[in-house]
Design a protein around this motif. Structure first.
Motif, PDB file in Angstrom:
ATOM      1  N   ILE A 132       0.833  -1.209   0.000  1.00  0.00           N
ATOM      2  CA  ILE A 132       0.000   0.000   0.000  1.00  0.00           C
ATOM      3  C   ILE A 132       0.864   1.255   0.000  1.00  0.00           C
ATOM      4  N   THR A 133       1.942   1.231   0.779  1.00  0.00           N
ATOM      5  CA  THR A 133       2.809   2.413   0.853  1.00  0.00           C
ATOM      6  C   THR A 133       3.973   2.343  -0.127  1.00  0.00           C
ATOM      7  N   THR A 134       4.466   1.146  -0.404  1.00  0.00           N
ATOM      8  CA  THR A 134       5.667   1.028  -1.241  1.00  0.00           C
ATOM      9  C   THR A 134       5.364   0.982  -2.735  1.00  0.00           C
ATOM     10  N   ASP A 135       4.102   0.783  -3.102  1.00  0.00           N
ATOM     11  CA  ASP A 135       3.713   0.778  -4.521  1.00  0.00           C
ATOM     12  C   ASP A 135       2.506   1.703  -4.712  1.00  0.00           C
ATOM     13  N   PRO A 136       2.718   3.016  -4.567  1.00  0.00           N
ATOM     14  CA  PRO A 136       1.595   3.962  -4.638  1.00  0.00           C
ATOM     15  C   PRO A 136       0.913   3.994  -6.002  1.00  0.00           C
ATOM     16  N   SER A 161      -5.427  10.352   2.080  1.00  0.00           N
ATOM     17  CA  SER A 161      -6.220  10.301   3.307  1.00  0.00           C
ATOM     18  C   SER A 161      -6.122   8.928   3.967  1.00  0.00           C
ATOM     19  N   ILE A 162      -6.129   7.877   3.167  1.00  0.00           N
ATOM     20  CA  ILE A 162      -5.998   6.519   3.708  1.00  0.00           C
ATOM     21  C   ILE A 162      -4.674   6.364   4.448  1.00  0.00           C
ATOM     22  N   LEU A 163      -3.596   6.851   3.839  1.00  0.00           N
ATOM     23  CA  LEU A 163      -2.285   6.746   4.484  1.00  0.00           C
ATOM     24  C   LEU A 163      -2.248   7.520   5.789  1.00  0.00           C
ATOM     25  N   THR A 164      -2.724   8.754   5.752  1.00  0.00           N
ATOM     26  CA  THR A 164      -2.637   9.628   6.923  1.00  0.00           C
ATOM     27  C   THR A 164      -3.604   9.218   8.026  1.00  0.00           C
ATOM     28  N   ASP A 165      -4.857   8.969   7.661  1.00  0.00           N
ATOM     29  CA  ASP A 165      -5.906   8.780   8.662  1.00  0.00           C
ATOM     30  C   ASP A 165      -6.060   7.337   9.134  1.00  0.00           C
ATOM     31  N   LEU A 166      -5.846   6.378   8.246  1.00  0.00           N
ATOM     32  CA  LEU A 166      -6.020   4.976   8.637  1.00  0.00           C
ATOM     33  C   LEU A 166      -4.713   4.340   9.098  1.00  0.00           C
ATOM     34  N   PHE A 167      -3.631   4.630   8.365  1.00  0.00           N
ATOM     35  CA  PHE A 167      -2.369   3.951   8.644  1.00  0.00           C
ATOM     36  C   PHE A 167      -1.330   4.828   9.339  1.00  0.00           C
ATOM     37  N   ARG A 168      -1.632   6.106   9.530  1.00  0.00           N
ATOM     38  CA  ARG A 168      -0.756   7.019  10.273  1.00  0.00           C
ATOM     39  C   ARG A 168       0.651   7.050   9.684  1.00  0.00           C
ATOM     40  N   THR A 169       0.725   7.182   8.368  1.00  0.00           N
ATOM     41  CA  THR A 169       2.023   7.141   7.710  1.00  0.00           C
ATOM     42  C   THR A 169       1.973   7.928   6.407  1.00  0.00           C
ATOM     43  N   ASP A 170       3.049   7.834   5.618  1.00  0.00           N
ATOM     44  CA  ASP A 170       3.080   8.445   4.296  1.00  0.00           C
ATOM     45  C   ASP A 170       3.701   7.454   3.318  1.00  0.00           C
ATOM     46  N   ARG A 214       2.637  -1.693  12.168  1.00  0.00           N
ATOM     47  CA  ARG A 214       2.831  -0.253  12.014  1.00  0.00           C
ATOM     48  C   ARG A 214       3.726   0.000  10.808  1.00  0.00           C
ATOM     49  N   PHE A 215       3.635   1.205  10.270  1.00  0.00           N
ATOM     50  CA  PHE A 215       4.505   1.604   9.170  1.00  0.00           C
ATOM     51  C   PHE A 215       5.659   2.424   9.728  1.00  0.00           C
ATOM     52  N   GLY A 216       6.881   1.977   9.460  1.00  0.00           N
ATOM     53  CA  GLY A 216       8.051   2.677   9.968  1.00  0.00           C
ATOM     54  C   GLY A 216       8.047   2.733  11.481  1.00  0.00           C
ATOM     55  N   ASN A 217       8.311   3.914  12.017  1.00  0.00           N
ATOM     56  CA  ASN A 217       8.304   4.117  13.469  1.00  0.00           C
ATOM     57  C   ASN A 217       7.018   4.791  13.944  1.00  0.00           C
ATOM     58  N   GLY A 218       5.992   4.758  13.086  1.00  0.00           N
ATOM     59  CA  GLY A 218       4.729   5.393  13.438  1.00  0.00           C
ATOM     60  C   GLY A 218       3.948   4.618  14.487  1.00  0.00           C
ATOM     61  N   LYS A 219       2.801   5.147  14.862  1.00  0.00           N
ATOM     62  CA  LYS A 219       1.949   4.487  15.840  1.00  0.00           C
ATOM     63  C   LYS A 219       1.319   3.239  15.224  1.00  0.00           C
ATOM     64  N   PRO A 220       1.118   2.187  16.009  1.00  0.00           N
ATOM     65  CA  PRO A 220       0.482   0.969  15.479  1.00  0.00           C
ATOM     66  C   PRO A 220      -0.916   1.273  14.941  1.00  0.00           C
ATOM     67  N   PHE A 221      -1.254   0.653  13.834  1.00  0.00           N
ATOM     68  CA  PHE A 221      -2.582   0.832  13.253  1.00  0.00           C
ATOM     69  C   PHE A 221      -3.391  -0.453  13.293  1.00  0.00           C
ATOM     70  N   GLY A 222      -2.728  -1.568  13.584  1.00  0.00           N
ATOM     71  CA  GLY A 222      -3.442  -2.840  13.542  1.00  0.00           C
ATOM     72  C   GLY A 222      -2.788  -3.881  14.421  1.00  0.00           C
ATOM     73  N   LEU A 223      -3.468  -5.024  14.511  1.00  0.00           N
ATOM     74  CA  LEU A 223      -3.012  -6.116  15.360  1.00  0.00           C
ATOM     75  C   LEU A 223      -3.200  -7.428  14.617  1.00  0.00           C
TER      76      LEU A 223
END
Length: 339
Positions: free
Chosen positions: A240-244, A296-305, A325-334
């Motif tokens: 999702i993030t590595t193949d925009p 918006s999906i990256l920022t609001d759902l996954f807390r990343t870019d 989590r993506f990178g060092n961001g906050k966890p978005f899932g479990l």
């Protein structure tokens, strides 16, 4: 409620959970319901009694019959035997004799309410039917609320089966279906965020996105290597993030109703704008571009870019659970592994 002339005296009121995560969850829910509750706290002395009249919450893993040293474990001989206990996810301990012994001891002269996912799951918790458990539960069940009744009463999840013409389910089709799943979740989330008054009126919580996989580890056959579905999900989240470019093109195709996912019965694209279900109607009404929705999906759902790789981190104190989590961001899932 247990007051007045007919008050029933108990040593303690305990809510026993399988792990710390559920302890935290129960404390939050009890607080929302204005029911006095706290983590287990004990007075010094021969027999432990609680420092409040509310419910005390403790994990089953902290109860023992052979306490040594300080630590957080509690010797059940100091709890007394006239306890009122509530056991959450009781089936998780049904496969082990020691857990039953612990529970039976502390409510020997009291009473226990046990909650389990299903009666069948409790009886089969050890991997095979247990005649003693069958007899024990069949004579004590107050409510047997199987999933069929749960669903018919309106508590189950609505589902949508996509019968597409690509019976081989190619990689391209799989990718589009997974982005359709992501966009449908974003659709619900966006409505929830944009119209909090509706959520408040019906006491709705934020939508939850769940992927269910049947296999964690893949396998090899004589002709090919089969990748586990759980691994495919991890691959998708990473992409999702590595193949925009792929992400944006799939979102654009879904918005335009030209996904290539053809209903094998009608021959129509299942995301066509005039399809009877009117899928993604709210997002389409916002007139946002695929690029804007992706951001918006990256920022609001996954807390990343963009270009931030997916990381998996083991959750301490909870077996079989991994934070996403993506990178060092906050966890978005479990990620949970259930045997």
């Amino acid at each position: 409620y247990n007051r007045g002339l007919h008050k029933i005296e108990t040593d303690n009121i305990l809510l026993i959970t399988p792990n710390e995560r559920l302890t935290t969850q129960h404390l939050a829910e009890l607080d929302l319901s204005s029911i006095p509750a706290d983590l287990f706290q004990a007075k010094a002395g021969t027999q432990m009694t609680f420092q409040s009249e509310g419910i005390q919450v403790i994990e089953i893993t902290k109860l023992t019959t052979e306490k040594t040293g300080e630590g957080l474990s509690v010797d059940i001989t100091r709890l007394g035997t006239k306890n009122l206990i509530f056991v959450d996810e009781g089936h998780k301990g049904s496969g082990g004799e020691s857990w039953f012994t612990l529970r039976d001891t502390i409510y020997k002269d009291g009473f226990a309410f046990e909650y389990s996912a299903t009666f069948g799951q409790a009886v089969m918790a050890g991997g095979k039917a247990d005649d003693n458990l069958l007899k024990r539960y069949s004579q004590a069940i107050l409510v047997d609320y199987s999933y069929w009744h749960f669903y018919e009463d309106g508590y189950g999840k609505e589902f949508n089966v996509l019968n597409v013409s690509d019976t081989l389910f190619s990689d391209q089709t799989r990718t589009m279906v997974m982005y359709a799943n992501l966009l449908s979740f974003y659709h619900q989330w966006r409505i929830y965020q944009d119209h909090p008054e509706i959520a408040a009126e019906y006491n709705l919580q934020a939508p939850l996105w769940i992927y269910i996989g049947s296999k964690v580890i893949g396998k090899k056959t004589k002709s090919k290597e089969i990748t586990s579905d759980v691994y495919r999900i991890i691959e998708f989240l990473h992409a999702i993030t590595t193949d925009p470019d792929t992400a944006i093109s799939c979102i654009a195709a879904l918005l335009s109703g030209k996904t290539g996912l053809i209903d094998k019965d009608t021959g129509e694209d299942i995301f066509a704008k005039n399809y009877p279900d009117l899928m993604l109607g709210y997002i389409r009404s916002l007139n946002l571009s695929a690029e804007e929705i992706y951001s918006s999906i990256l920022t609001d759902l996954f807390r990343t870019d963009r270009q931030t790789p997916l990381h998996l981190a083991r959750l301490r104190g909870s077996e079989g659970e991994i934070l996403l989590r993506f990178g060092n961001g906050k966890p978005f899932g479990l990620k949970q592994h259930r045997r």
